[in-house]
Design a protein around this motif. Structure first.
Motif, PDB file in Angstrom:
ATOM      1  N   ARG B 100       0.932  -1.255  -0.021  1.00 26.12           N
ATOM      2  CA  ARG B 100       0.010  -0.002   0.123  1.00 26.12           C
ATOM      3  C   ARG B 100       0.790   1.198  -0.015  1.00 26.12           C
ATOM      4  O   ARG B 100       2.289   1.135   0.325  1.00 26.12           O
ATOM      5  CB  ARG B 100      -0.943   0.068   1.138  1.00 26.12           C
ATOM      6  CG  ARG B 100      -1.789  -1.201   1.306  1.00 26.12           C
ATOM      7  CD  ARG B 100      -2.660  -1.061   2.628  1.00 26.12           C
ATOM      8  NE  ARG B 100      -3.640  -2.338   2.866  1.00 26.12           N
ATOM      9  CZ  ARG B 100      -4.711  -2.445   2.394  1.00 26.12           C
ATOM     10  NH1 ARG B 100      -5.209  -1.737   1.355  1.00 26.12           N
ATOM     11  NH2 ARG B 100      -5.305  -3.537   2.642  1.00 26.12           N
ATOM     12  N   PRO B 101       0.241   2.331  -0.439  1.00 26.29           N
ATOM     13  CA  PRO B 101       1.306   3.523  -0.599  1.00 26.29           C
ATOM     14  C   PRO B 101       1.511   4.085   1.150  1.00 26.29           C
ATOM     15  O   PRO B 101       0.987   3.984   1.804  1.00 26.29           O
ATOM     16  CB  PRO B 101       0.243   4.730  -1.068  1.00 26.29           C
ATOM     17  CG  PRO B 101      -1.010   4.234  -0.768  1.00 26.29           C
ATOM     18  CD  PRO B 101      -0.981   2.723  -0.926  1.00 26.29           C
ATOM     19  N   ARG B 103       2.519   7.299   3.419  1.00 23.95           N
ATOM     20  CA  ARG B 103       1.840   8.656   3.647  1.00 23.95           C
ATOM     21  C   ARG B 103       2.855   9.306   4.478  1.00 23.95           C
ATOM     22  O   ARG B 103       2.553   9.824   5.588  1.00 23.95           O
ATOM     23  CB  ARG B 103       0.394   8.587   4.142  1.00 23.95           C
ATOM     24  CG  ARG B 103      -0.650   7.763   3.370  1.00 23.95           C
ATOM     25  CD  ARG B 103      -0.975   8.232   2.105  1.00 23.95           C
ATOM     26  NE  ARG B 103      -2.018   7.528   1.363  1.00 23.95           N
ATOM     27  CZ  ARG B 103      -1.944   7.778   0.075  1.00 23.95           C
ATOM     28  NH1 ARG B 103      -1.335   8.418  -0.785  1.00 23.95           N
ATOM     29  NH2 ARG B 103      -2.956   7.108  -0.359  1.00 23.95           N
ATOM     30  N   LEU B 106       3.723  11.085   7.789  1.00 20.12           N
ATOM     31  CA  LEU B 106       2.888  10.480   8.933  1.00 20.12           C
ATOM     32  C   LEU B 106       3.089   9.162   8.813  1.00 20.12           C
ATOM     33  O   LEU B 106       2.928   8.391  10.183  1.00 20.12           O
ATOM     34  CB  LEU B 106       1.305  10.860   8.667  1.00 20.12           C
ATOM     35  CG  LEU B 106       1.029  12.187   8.792  1.00 20.12           C
ATOM     36  CD1 LEU B 106      -0.432  12.452   8.484  1.00 20.12           C
ATOM     37  CD2 LEU B 106       1.117  12.673  10.362  1.00 20.12           C
ATOM     38  N   TRP B 107       3.094   8.230   7.787  1.00 21.52           N
ATOM     39  CA  TRP B 107       3.058   7.019   7.769  1.00 21.52           C
ATOM     40  C   TRP B 107       4.185   6.310   6.911  1.00 21.52           C
ATOM     41  O   TRP B 107       4.018   6.819   5.693  1.00 21.52           O
ATOM     42  CB  TRP B 107       1.892   6.560   7.208  1.00 21.52           C
ATOM     43  CG  TRP B 107       1.500   5.114   7.297  1.00 21.52           C
ATOM     44  CD1 TRP B 107       1.736   4.176   6.155  1.00 21.52           C
ATOM     45  CD2 TRP B 107       1.286   4.136   8.536  1.00 21.52           C
ATOM     46  NE1 TRP B 107       1.347   3.212   6.553  1.00 21.52           N
ATOM     47  CE2 TRP B 107       1.104   2.752   8.031  1.00 21.52           C
ATOM     48  CE3 TRP B 107       0.835   4.321   9.783  1.00 21.52           C
ATOM     49  CZ2 TRP B 107       0.835   1.844   8.665  1.00 21.52           C
ATOM     50  CZ3 TRP B 107       0.612   3.449  10.655  1.00 21.52           C
ATOM     51  CH2 TRP B 107       0.619   2.046  10.110  1.00 21.52           C
ATOM     52  N   PHE B 112       1.951  -4.004   4.382  1.00 18.55           N
ATOM     53  CA  PHE B 112       1.135  -4.507   5.287  1.00 18.55           C
ATOM     54  C   PHE B 112       0.410  -6.040   5.515  1.00 18.55           C
ATOM     55  O   PHE B 112       0.045  -6.649   4.371  1.00 18.55           O
ATOM     56  CB  PHE B 112      -0.309  -3.928   5.232  1.00 18.55           C
ATOM     57  CG  PHE B 112      -0.193  -2.210   5.173  1.00 18.55           C
ATOM     58  CD1 PHE B 112       0.715  -1.630   4.260  1.00 18.55           C
ATOM     59  CD2 PHE B 112      -1.366  -1.444   6.021  1.00 18.55           C
ATOM     60  CE1 PHE B 112       0.726  -0.069   4.442  1.00 18.55           C
ATOM     61  CE2 PHE B 112      -1.131  -0.131   5.810  1.00 18.55           C
ATOM     62  CZ  PHE B 112      -0.369   0.469   5.033  1.00 18.55           C
ATOM     63  N   ALA B 142       6.213  -1.790  12.447  1.00 15.12           N
ATOM     64  CA  ALA B 142       5.235  -1.359  13.488  1.00 15.12           C
ATOM     65  C   ALA B 142       4.204  -2.736  13.671  1.00 15.12           C
ATOM     66  O   ALA B 142       4.059  -3.072  12.549  1.00 15.12           O
ATOM     67  CB  ALA B 142       4.419  -0.090  13.451  1.00 15.12           C
ATOM     68  N   LEU B 144       0.691  -3.214  15.100  1.00 11.94           N
ATOM     69  CA  LEU B 144      -0.756  -2.585  15.505  1.00 11.94           C
ATOM     70  C   LEU B 144      -1.755  -3.584  16.112  1.00 11.94           C
ATOM     71  O   LEU B 144      -2.270  -4.124  15.092  1.00 11.94           O
ATOM     72  CB  LEU B 144      -1.340  -1.826  14.466  1.00 11.94           C
ATOM     73  CG  LEU B 144      -0.642  -0.481  14.047  1.00 11.94           C
ATOM     74  CD1 LEU B 144       0.763  -0.568  13.184  1.00 11.94           C
ATOM     75  CD2 LEU B 144      -1.442   0.480  13.385  1.00 11.94           C
TER      76      LEU B 144
END
Lengths: 147, 166
Positions: B100-101, B103, B106-107, B112, B142, B144
């Motif tokens: 996924r892209p 961002r 922020l990200w 994923f 990370a 989550l």
């Protein structure tokens, strides 16, 4: 869940028969009878072990689109924002996760062109920015869990 | 695959899944004006075209005791992402794996995965196994963990099927 439930659940994650009496076919393969298979599945559904039974469609091959979105929701507003987001019929599921971006939801729409509009409405109604993570490439399809 | 008006009625009739009765396809047919043989033929065509990706049950993983589920994300250079993703996606406990892209700022993450387990400690062990197998232990990542699931259902197919693009 007993042994037969586990057999059923593990076997029926894919490949359900396309036949006039599909439950009878499954029953034969498992050495039981049609009424037992139907009764067990009904019970598993009532107990919430099954969320769905039937075909799983590929939204993209139907011309639709699916995307993952994230928001950073202030903890004090979490319940309120959850209610707003979940009220959108385009939201297929929604998880609270442990991260600065603490809300992650999936949008499913009939036409890819609708995605920006739905995201815009969620942003307006919640007053919070939404990060959009469309999938660029998929490396695996199936969610398969052993019971 | 070009879906016809009949297909869309069939999809809408299947929105809540297959009824648990001895002849479920006949029952679905009654709700959308098709006979049993036509329902079976249309479903077979949709499976062949990949419009139906799988036909069976969807488990509520929390009800099965899979309480810990983590989205595990990595920041990988493009040339390393694909080989790593191919290894990760073959591990039995990795259920989904997508590029996924990012961002920024922020990200930073672009890969994923979902890793499920009955408890958190087990999920973390599996994350370690996965990064070792894919040779990406040094990549920024990370984990989550999910805290609550508010909605778990498939997309609303009637909604999808009613669209002009469908």
């Amino acid at each position: 869940m007993d042994a037969l439930d586990r057999l059923l659940v593990n076997r029926l994650q894919g490949g359900f028969p396309l036949a006039e009496r599909p439950f009878a076919e499954v029953a034969r393969a498992l050495g039981t009878d049609e009424a037992t298979v139907i009764r067990r599945l009904a019970r598993l559904r009532e107990e919430g072990v099954l969320t769905r039974f039937g075909p799983l469609f590929d939204a993209e091959r139907m011309g639709g689109a699916v995307t993952l979105c994230a928001m950073e929701v202030p903890p004090a507003r979490f319940e309120e924002v959850t209610a707003i987001v979940n009220a959108f019929p385009e939201v297929a599921h929604n998880y609270e996760r442990e991260h600065r971006f603490n809300m992650w939801f999936v949008l499913a729409v009939a036409d890819p062109a609708e995605i920006p509009g739905v995201i815009g409405r969620i942003e307006r109604e919640t007053g919070l920015p939404v990060l959009n993570f469309p999938k660029e490439r998929e490396y695996f399809l199936e969610l398969r869990l052993d019971a | 695959m070009e879906l016809t008006a009949v297909d869309r009625r069939l999809l809408a009739a299947l929105e809540d899944g297959l009824p648990l009765v001895p002849r479920p396809y006949a029952e679905i047919g009654r709700h959308c004006g098709l006979d049993e043989a036509s329902v079976l033929a249309r479903l077979r065509a949709m499976i062949e075209a990949g419009v139906i990706r799988r036909f069976g049950l969807v488990l509520h993983h929390r009800a099965l005791g899979y309480r810990a589920n983590a989205m595990v994300v990595f920041d990988l250079p493009d040339e390393r992402l694909r080989p790593a993703a191919e290894i990760l996606s073959r591990l039995p406990f990795v259920t989904l794996c997508y590029r996924r892209p990012r961002r920024p700022p922020l990200w930073p993450y672009n890969l994923f995965c979902m890793i499920h387990g009955k408890e958190r400690r087990r999920v973390l062990e599996r994350v370690d196994e996965a990064v070792a197998a894919a040779g990406i232990a040094a990549a920024p990542r990370a984990v989550l963990f999910s805290r609550r699931c508010f909605k778990q259902r498939g997309p609303r197919y009637g909604l999808l099927a009613s669209g002009k693009a469908a």
